[in-house]
Design a protein around this motif. Structure first.
Motif, PDB file in Angstrom:
ATOM      1  N   ARG B 298      -7.819  12.875  -6.528  1.00 23.33           N
ATOM      2  CA  ARG B 298      -8.781  13.864  -6.037  1.00 23.33           C
ATOM      3  C   ARG B 298     -10.212  13.352  -6.148  1.00 23.33           C
ATOM      4  NH1 ARG B 298      -6.387  19.183  -5.392  1.00 23.33           N
ATOM      5  NH2 ARG B 298      -8.472  20.062  -5.463  1.00 23.33           N
ATOM      6  N   LEU B 301     -11.132  11.437  -3.220  1.00 20.08           N
ATOM      7  CA  LEU B 301     -11.442  12.242  -2.041  1.00 20.08           C
ATOM      8  C   LEU B 301     -12.796  12.935  -2.174  1.00 20.08           C
ATOM      9  CD1 LEU B 301      -8.043  14.028  -1.406  1.00 20.08           C
ATOM     10  CD2 LEU B 301      -8.982  12.056  -0.221  1.00 20.08           C
ATOM     11  N   LEU B 303     -13.488  15.024  -4.648  1.00 19.43           N
ATOM     12  CA  LEU B 303     -13.329  16.341  -5.261  1.00 19.43           C
ATOM     13  C   LEU B 303     -13.600  16.325  -6.756  1.00 19.43           C
ATOM     14  CD1 LEU B 303     -10.177  17.462  -3.291  1.00 19.43           C
ATOM     15  CD2 LEU B 303     -12.490  18.327  -3.037  1.00 19.43           C
ATOM     16  N   PRO B 323     -13.506  15.470   1.305  1.00 17.49           N
ATOM     17  CA  PRO B 323     -12.319  15.051   2.058  1.00 17.49           C
ATOM     18  C   PRO B 323     -12.622  14.764   3.534  1.00 17.49           C
ATOM     19  CG  PRO B 323     -11.760  16.890   0.645  1.00 17.49           C
ATOM     20  CD  PRO B 323     -13.240  16.720   0.562  1.00 17.49           C
ATOM     21  N   HIS B 324     -13.582  15.477   4.102  1.00 16.84           N
ATOM     22  CA  HIS B 324     -13.955  15.223   5.489  1.00 16.84           C
ATOM     23  C   HIS B 324     -14.507  13.805   5.635  1.00 16.84           C
ATOM     24  CE1 HIS B 324     -16.535  15.428   9.124  1.00 16.84           C
ATOM     25  NE2 HIS B 324     -15.545  16.182   9.556  1.00 16.84           N
ATOM     26  N   LEU B 327     -11.705  11.232   5.213  1.00 18.57           N
ATOM     27  CA  LEU B 327     -10.865  11.051   6.396  1.00 18.57           C
ATOM     28  C   LEU B 327     -11.623  10.400   7.541  1.00 18.57           C
ATOM     29  CD1 LEU B 327      -8.410  11.511   8.241  1.00 18.57           C
ATOM     30  CD2 LEU B 327      -9.225  13.831   8.622  1.00 18.57           C
ATOM     31  N   HIS B 328     -12.742  11.001   7.920  1.00 16.64           N
ATOM     32  CA  HIS B 328     -13.357  10.602   9.180  1.00 16.64           C
ATOM     33  C   HIS B 328     -14.232   9.355   9.062  1.00 16.64           C
ATOM     34  CE1 HIS B 328     -11.780  13.993  11.391  1.00 16.64           C
ATOM     35  NE2 HIS B 328     -12.076  14.754  10.360  1.00 16.64           N
ATOM     36  N   TYR B 334      -4.601  11.884   1.987  1.00 16.51           N
ATOM     37  CA  TYR B 334      -3.999  12.245   0.706  1.00 16.51           C
ATOM     38  C   TYR B 334      -2.883  13.256   0.930  1.00 16.51           C
ATOM     39  CZ  TYR B 334      -3.462  14.620  -3.782  1.00 16.51           C
ATOM     40  OH  TYR B 334      -2.941  15.180  -4.909  1.00 16.51           O
TER      41      TYR B 334
END
Lengths: 334, 511
Positions: B298, B301, B303, B323-324, B327-328, B334
């Motif tokens: 986490r 990511l 978090l 997390p955005h 990913l992007h 995850y």
């Protein structure tokens, strides 16, 4: 440990049973009163339903993300009054007044959204307070005297009809189609439903729950504003107390229509039928000379009935392989 | 005769078998431990004993008599009471009101407070809880609240007391007090079931031990005396699992690592974490529950905050905001261990669940996503994962656990991530899907993805990983190259974990 999706979050796929309810209602009413199956009564029902549906739509948008709004009536009243003020006191052109009214609704919703998303205070408190504030503002502007003498173009839109179909209903259908398309095909609509369906999963997949909450309230405000304009058009006056019963109405229409209270599942088709049913009941009670006070009782009973109906269809859905869709368009398209 | 017995219990949820022929028998006047890894079926078994779940097959016997438990109240009537891991107190009510919640003394239809406070005293004394019965429950500490719940459980004349991880959130000193009380209860004839992940406690406190693995009883009420930690861990983790060939490593060690952690410390307590995953590599983060593996993921990511060290992606230091961003911008995915809580939107379609990661890419003018384009993007991924469904528009909540898990992975495949962190990818899935998942993860690695595998299943780790990092108490305590020799690796890793645990949890068996 596994958790079966509970009935509450599942919502229902309710427009078929609702259609049956409408048909049965008409079949019962038709022989009881000869006035019932007339074009003018059809108009009365659809005109009432047209407004109810837009009010419900304003709630559906917030419910989709797993929130709710108690400020819909306040925003609607404020928007309507803003329009009335511009038209009557300032002599503004109709188009300008309508656009400003919608902008007022959008802005009011945006304020709600930002407060809910960033303050950490529960949406119940925020929208309860802001709804009161918006109503109060509308009352202050009008000094409790409604604005009369609205332009004819507006009042014709509000009470004119083509055959038995009120002009107003066209606006309702257009808004509903837009909302259905929004939830089914638009990036932002997906965002709202996904955050409503599982906030944690949405966040871990890179979506922003905060944005979803703000957007939902803003759009709800816009729709409440539209309802405010429509109500003024229908009543031929802009009245600050117009939204007094909108909150319960909005929940009634949304829940009977099959939108999940827990978020993630909306049904626009169901919403339209729910609006018609509610209007039908009000009309039937009048036709049968029942005291209109009983309408409120009927509304309450209907919500309960819808919840139980929803629960049984939820059970069916667990067993049935073919799935109800997250957004049902069928009702809107028909 | 046993105070309570669960005999040949089977329980299936949505096609996942949580208990298969589980057995548990607790004698009166004994403290009985129930241990097992997460997902082994401990909670389900406790819920079967307390009437929360009805077993699909099998019998619950109380005092040797088969009973049907329709709910928690039924279980209480038979003298079976549970204290769950989460506190179940009404914070605004007084200690006495909480204690006698199920049977408050009344007089003339109203609550008799004087009698309530009087009656509460002996129960409080029984669990050694020295507080004013008039005090509000919210003023108690966690440990005091727990004792209060135990008192409440006893006050319904319980002869069987089930404690689900009672020491998870209290200090060692408080635990020692609790153990003293449990021993007194045992000596007074109560049958106590003690669930814990802390094996030291289990061995020090309990008379007998039952171990569950994959819903089955693998050690059935054996004497705790003479048992070693290593025996327990072996029983919990399982050594006799038949496993296929180890995957052929395909990491490109010469390539720049996809992910590299250098001396990473986090606000969640991780310290000096070093690891590196090459493209095509599968690195396993092995450890027991609570070792801090998920928390580390986490933090990757965004978090959880890093408090030290560096994260490098493709050789360059990065800061991952959320997390955005992960990913992007950084192409990290995850797969959560908590499929239903954090992975899926159960009421939505398969297409919708997989498509989340690609909506931004798919959207057309004004932000609309056409269903055709979505199906084109999502369909092949679902097919490649072998998701068994009636169609892309089937609701994910209707799929089996294994297929749901495939949807979770498919989401990141669609999102075209380079680094995939998979957390317990085969928890609660059937054997066939497990195999399919292994093949898929292997294929993904072969296609050049870097995979960080978090797992408590050592056979899975040996099957898939190139390298195995062992984590205990938020530190990486060892690193092994996977030789594929399960017996040798598991023996070494178990020793390391046991040693690390011994350091963390000082002996208090005799406390």
């Amino acid at each position: 440990m596994s958790v079966r999706p509970s009935d509450a979050r599942r919502g229902t796929s309710p427009w078929v049973p609702l259609l049956v309810v409408v048909a049965i209602g008409c079949a019962i009413m038709a022989p009881l009163n000869r006035q019932f199956l007339t074009a003018s009564n059809g108009y009365v029902i659809l005109a009432s339903a047209g407004l109810l549906c837009v009010i419900g739509l304003a709630q559906v948008v917030v419910l989709s993300v797993g929130e709710f709004s108690l400020a819909i009536g306040g925003i609607g009243a404020l928007s309507g009054v803003a329009m009335g003020y511009l038209l009557v006191e300032r002599g503004a052109p109709l188009a300008v007044a309508v656009v400003v009214a919608l902008a007022v609704g959008l802005a009011a919703g945006l304020v709600n959204g930002l407060l809910v998303a960033y303050s950490g205070v529960h949406g119940f408190v925020i929208t309860l307070a802001s709804g009161g504030a918006f109503t109060g503002l509308a009352l202050g502007i009008t000094e409790t005297q409604p604005y009369n003498g609205l332009p004819e173009a507006l009042t014709v839109f509000g009470t004119g009809r083509a055959g038995f179909v009120p002009y107003l209903a066209f606006a309702t259908v257009a808004l509903s189609l837009a909302a259905a398309a929004f939830f089914r095909w638009h990036r932002l609509g997906r965002l709202l439903l996904t955050v409503g369906g599982n906030r944690e999963a949405a966040a871990l997949s890179g979506l922003s729950p905060v944005r979803a909450v703000v957007a939902a309230h803003a759009l709800s405000g816009l729709l409440a504003g539209a309802a405010g304009v429509m109500a003024a058009a229908q009543l031929h006056e802009a009245n600050a107390s117009v939204g007094a019963e909108w909150v319960i109405t909005s929940f009634t229409v949304a829940i009977i229509g099959g939108t999940s209270l827990a978020g993630g599942v909306v049904s626009i088709g169901g919403l339209l039928f729910a609006g018609v049913i509610l209007a039908l009941i009000k009309d039937a009670l009048v036709m049968l000379d029942v005291n209109p006070l009983w309408v409120t009782l009927t509304q309450g009973v209907l919500i309960l009935a819808a919840v139980f109906l929803g629960r049984s269809s939820g059970w069916r859905a667990v067993r049935r392989p073919a799935a109800p869709r997250a957004v049902s368009l069928e009702g809107a398209a028909s | 005769m046993n105070a309570v017995e669960a005999r040949r219990i089977w329980k299936t949820f949505d096609g996942n078998t949580a208990l298969r022929d589980a057995h548990l028998a607790i004698e009166p006047g004994s403290i009985h431990a129930l241990v097992g890894e997460n997902g082994a079926g401990k909670s389900t078994l406790i819920k079967a004993l307390t009437g929360v779940h009805r077993p699909d097959r099998g019998d619950i016997l109380v005092g040797g008599v088969p009973v049907t438990l329709a709910g928690v109240h039924d279980a209480m009537r038979f003298g079976v009471s549970a204290v769950h891991q989460e506190r179940n107190l009404v914070p605004e009510l007084s200690v006495a009101e909480n204690l006698l919640l199920h049977q408050p003394p009344r007089r003339g239809g109203l609550l008799d407070y004087q009698r309530m406070y009087r009656e509460a005293e002996p129960w409080l004394a029984r669990v050694g809880l020295d507080v004013d019965p008039r005090a509000r429950a919210k003023t108690l500490s966690v440990a005091q609240g727990q004792l209060l719940e135990i008192a409440r459980a006893l006050s319904v004349r319980a002869s069987v007391l089930l404690l689900d991880e009672p020491t998870a959130s209290i200090t060692e000193r408080e635990a020692a007090v609790l153990f003293g009380i449990l021993r007194e209860l045992r000596d007074a004839g109560t049958a106590v079931l003690f669930v814990s992940h802390k094996l030291e406690e289990v061995l020090g406190l309990c008379d007998r031990i039952t171990v569950l693995r994959d819903g089955q009883t693998v050690l059935d009420g054996v004497q705790a005396q003479g048992l070693r930690r290593a025996d327990l861990i072996t029983a919990m983790v399982g050594r006799s699992v038949a496993f296929a060939e180890r995957r052929e490593p395909c990491a490109r060690p010469e390539a720049v690592p996809m992910l590299e952690l250098r001396d990473v410390a986090t606000e969640l307590g991780h310290d000096a974490v070093n690891l590196s995953v090459a493209p095509g590599g599968v690195v396993a983060l092995y450890g027991l529950v609570g070792a801090g593996r998920t928390e580390l993921a986490r933090c990757l990511l965004g978090l959880g905050r890093l408090t030290g060290g560096e994260v490098l992606l493709r050789g360059a230091p990065v800061r991952i905001a959320d997390p955005h961003d992960a990913l992007h911008r950084h192409r990290i995915g995850y797969v959560s261990e908590d499929r239903k809580g954090e992975g899926l939107i159960l009421s939505h379609s398969v297409a919708h669940n997989i498509g989340i990661t690609v909506w931004d890419r798919l959207r057309r003018a004004l932000g609309f996503i056409t269903p055709r384009r979505e199906a084109d993007a999502v369909g092949p991924v679902a097919a490649r994962m072998g998701v068994r469904m009636s169609g892309l528009d089937q609701e994910v909540g209707q799929l089996s656990g294994g297929n749901q898990q495939k949807v979770c992975v498919a989401r990141w495949l669609a999102g075209d991530v380079d680094l995939l962190v998979v957390d317990e990818p085969t928890i609660g899935v059937d054997v066939r899907t497990k195999e399919e998942m292994y093949v898929l993860l292997d294929e993904l690695a072969r296609a050049g993805k870097a995979i960080l595998l978090i797992s408590s299943d050592l056979s899975e780790v040996v099957r898939l990983a190139d390298r195995i990092l062992v984590m205990a108490d938020r530190r990486i305590i060892a690193e092994h190259v996977n030789t594929g020799d399960y017996a040798q690796l598991s023996a070494r890793i178990m020793d390391e974990i046991v040693e690390a645990q011994a350091l963390v949890v000082p002996e208090r068996a005799t406390a």
